[in-house]
Scaffold this motif. Structure first.
Motif, mmCIF file in Angstrom:
data_model
loop_
_atom_site.group_PDB
_atom_site.id
_atom_site.type_symbol
_atom_site.label_atom_id
_atom_site.label_comp_id
_atom_site.label_asym_id
_atom_site.label_seq_id
_atom_site.Cartn_x
_atom_site.Cartn_y
_atom_site.Cartn_z
ATOM 1 N N VAL B 45 0.819 -1.210 0.000
ATOM 2 C CA VAL B 45 0.000 0.000 0.000
ATOM 3 C C VAL B 45 0.853 1.261 0.000
ATOM 4 C CG1 VAL B 45 -1.740 1.287 1.294
ATOM 5 C CG2 VAL B 45 -1.892 -1.198 1.155
ATOM 6 N N ASN B 46 1.863 1.290 0.891
ATOM 7 C CA ASN B 46 2.620 2.522 1.072
ATOM 8 C C ASN B 46 3.481 2.884 -0.141
ATOM 9 O OD1 ASN B 46 1.451 2.070 3.522
ATOM 10 N ND2 ASN B 46 3.262 2.565 4.737
ATOM 11 N N ASN B 47 3.793 1.883 -0.964
ATOM 12 C CA ASN B 47 4.609 2.175 -2.142
ATOM 13 C C ASN B 47 3.772 2.452 -3.385
ATOM 14 O OD1 ASN B 47 7.042 1.922 -0.777
ATOM 15 N ND2 ASN B 47 7.043 -0.312 -1.047
ATOM 16 N N ASN B 48 2.449 2.330 -3.231
ATOM 17 C CA ASN B 48 1.583 2.572 -4.378
ATOM 18 C C ASN B 48 1.321 4.063 -4.515
ATOM 19 O OD1 ASN B 48 -0.490 2.728 -6.236
ATOM 20 N ND2 ASN B 48 -1.476 0.847 -5.506
ATOM 21 N N GLU B 49 1.882 4.665 -5.593
ATOM 22 C CA GLU B 49 1.798 6.112 -5.743
ATOM 23 C C GLU B 49 0.383 6.606 -5.998
ATOM 24 O OE1 GLU B 49 4.572 7.665 -8.540
ATOM 25 O OE2 GLU B 49 6.292 6.780 -7.489
ATOM 26 N N ASP B 50 -0.474 5.718 -6.496
ATOM 27 C CA ASP B 50 -1.826 6.144 -6.843
ATOM 28 C C ASP B 50 -2.754 6.233 -5.637
ATOM 29 O OD1 ASP B 50 -1.114 6.332 -9.431
ATOM 30 O OD2 ASP B 50 -1.791 4.304 -9.978
ATOM 31 N N ARG B 51 -2.291 5.752 -4.497
ATOM 32 C CA ARG B 51 -3.168 5.749 -3.334
ATOM 33 C C ARG B 51 -2.895 6.934 -2.417
ATOM 34 N NH1 ARG B 51 -4.909 -0.003 -1.339
ATOM 35 N NH2 ARG B 51 -5.973 1.461 0.027
ATOM 36 N N GLY B 52 -3.946 7.347 -1.712
ATOM 37 C CA GLY B 52 -3.810 8.505 -0.825
ATOM 38 C C GLY B 52 -3.679 8.126 0.629
#
Lengths: 241, 178
Positions: B45-52
């Motif tokens: 999750v934390n490395n997914n740039e598309d997530r806030g």
């Protein structure tokens, strides 16, 4: 004076001392005690003019500084420890934590960049179809069924054994009082034990009721109670007027 | 049951840092396996740039928070941000507790050179420190330690992530004798 700063700015005497040391760019391992003591005292005096409620810790430090100053004046005897050493150690230890706390402040600022939301307010039942009901709109059977389903949902254990039977009382305090009063009138005195004996077998309930009746009669005055020894027979007589 | 999915929902609904032991009870899974899954989720999750949103760990608790990169956007949405920063006295006291824990009030006062009862009480009220038992010495003084809330306040996962002392980082023991 150029060091007129509010005392509240300083966290304590160590903080104030550090302020003075840093200002004069003094080497902490070789503090000119005389100079620093004078400055510290000047500072304290100035504060005292405005604020008498100065913390005792600041005064204590002043005393410590003066003590060190006087020790420095005495000729050294052999390998005696530098009188400033203890103070310097304390100052350094305090400084270490002060620096750390300033570092932590940055962490605090950084963490305030993250937002989170408060906890959801969870209802007792997660049934989303639950509707608002008004007490006057439902009858007692519906209420009972709701109660049962709630008990079932919450897994409350209702102990079925917890039932009490209520008995009708066999003896009444009032009746016993009347009986006793009649007996006292007739015989002048009544023995508690012989009253039990007359009955043949006596129940615990009768004993308790009769005893309550005696107490009640005493309360109403008119009788006297005698007992020769503990757990002995109780004699009831009419009170002589 | 999709564990990751459930965990994300739990953290969303709870909002506040959610303790592993709590999750363990709900999912009937050993805490170690949950920690494993959560650590995996943090990586994904934390490395997914598309997530806030990101998952943060504070000690044995996990929490869903927004990303630091989006701070200014959120700030312009919110009218005013609440200032939750601590006073200098609280920060100094907290630093001493964090590095010397478990530590007595007397020790804190010795280092700071001032009375600390009120400050310590304030930190206890805020849940940043806790009483961690009593010292087996005359008077049996209470000893204090930091909490998971302390870690959350400073945005760190464990005490090991605290800033190191200047100079030798392993100097921690030397300060006892200093």
């Amino acid at each position: 004076m150029d060091y007129s700063v509010n005392i509240n700015v300083f966290q304590g005497p160590f903080d104030l001392l550090f302020h003075l040391i840093e200002k004069k760019e003094i080497d902490i391992y070789d503090i000119p005690i005389a100079e620093i003591t004078d400055q510290y005292l000047d500072y304290l005096e100035e504060i005292l003019q405005f604020n008498m409620n100065i913390a005792s810790e600041f005064i204590f430090m002043a005393a410590t500084l003066i003590e060190i100053k006087s020790q420095m004046l005495l000729p050294k005897k052999g390998k005696e420890e530098d009188p400033r050493q203890e103070l310097v150690n304390k100052l350094l230890e305090y400084k270490m934590f002060k620096d750390i706390s300033e570092e932590l402040k940055k962490y605090e600022d950084e963490s305030s960049c993250y937002f989170s939301k408060p906890r959801e307010e969870m209802a007792l039942t997660s049934d989303t179809r639950a509707e608002q009901l008004y007490l006057n709109e439902i009858n007692v059977y519906e209420l009972y069924n709701m109660y049962l389903s709630l008990i079932k949902k919450q897994n409350f254990k209702i102990d079925q054994e917890e039932k009490y039977k209520v008995y009708r009382e066999t003896y009444r305090v009032k009746d016993c009082m009347e009986d006793l009063a009649k007996k006292i009138k007739k015989f002048g005195k009544v023995s508690l034990f012989s009253t039990f004996k007359e009955k043949g077998s006596v129940s615990k309930e009768y004993i308790v009721t009769l005893f309550l009746a005696i107490l009640e009669l005493t309360n109403n005055k008119g009788i006297r109670l005698y007992q020769d020894n503990k757990f002995g027979d109780i004699i009831i007589t009419q009170e002589r007027k | 049951m999709n564990t990751k999915s459930v965990l994300e929902s739990l953290m969303f609904a709870w909002g506040e840092p959610l303790n592993i032991s709590e999750i363990s009870k709900i999912l009937d899974m050993p805490p170690q396996s949950i920690t494993h899954v959560l650590d995996e989720m943090i990586k994904e999750v934390n490395n997914n740039e598309d997530r806030g949103l990101i998952i943060q760990r504070f000690g044995s608790s996990y929490q869903l928070t927004t990303k630091k990169e989006n701070y200014e956007y959120i700030q312009s949405l919110l009218e005013s941000t609440v200032n939750k920063s601590l006073t200098t006295a609280a920060m100094e006291t907290l630093s001493i507790i964090a590095y010397k824990q478990p530590v007595t009030k007397v020790e804190i006062e010795r280092i700071r050179g001032v009375k600390c009862s009120q400050v310590v009480k304030g930190l206890l009220d805020k849940g940043l420190v806790k009483e961690a038992g009593r010292l087996d010495k005359p008077g049996r003084p209470v000893i204090f330690a930091t909490t998971d809330e302390f870690l959350r306040h400073f945005g760190i996962s464990s005490i090991d992530e605290l800033p190191k002392f200047k100079g030798d980082p392993d100097d921690k023991d030397d300060m006892e004798t200093a």
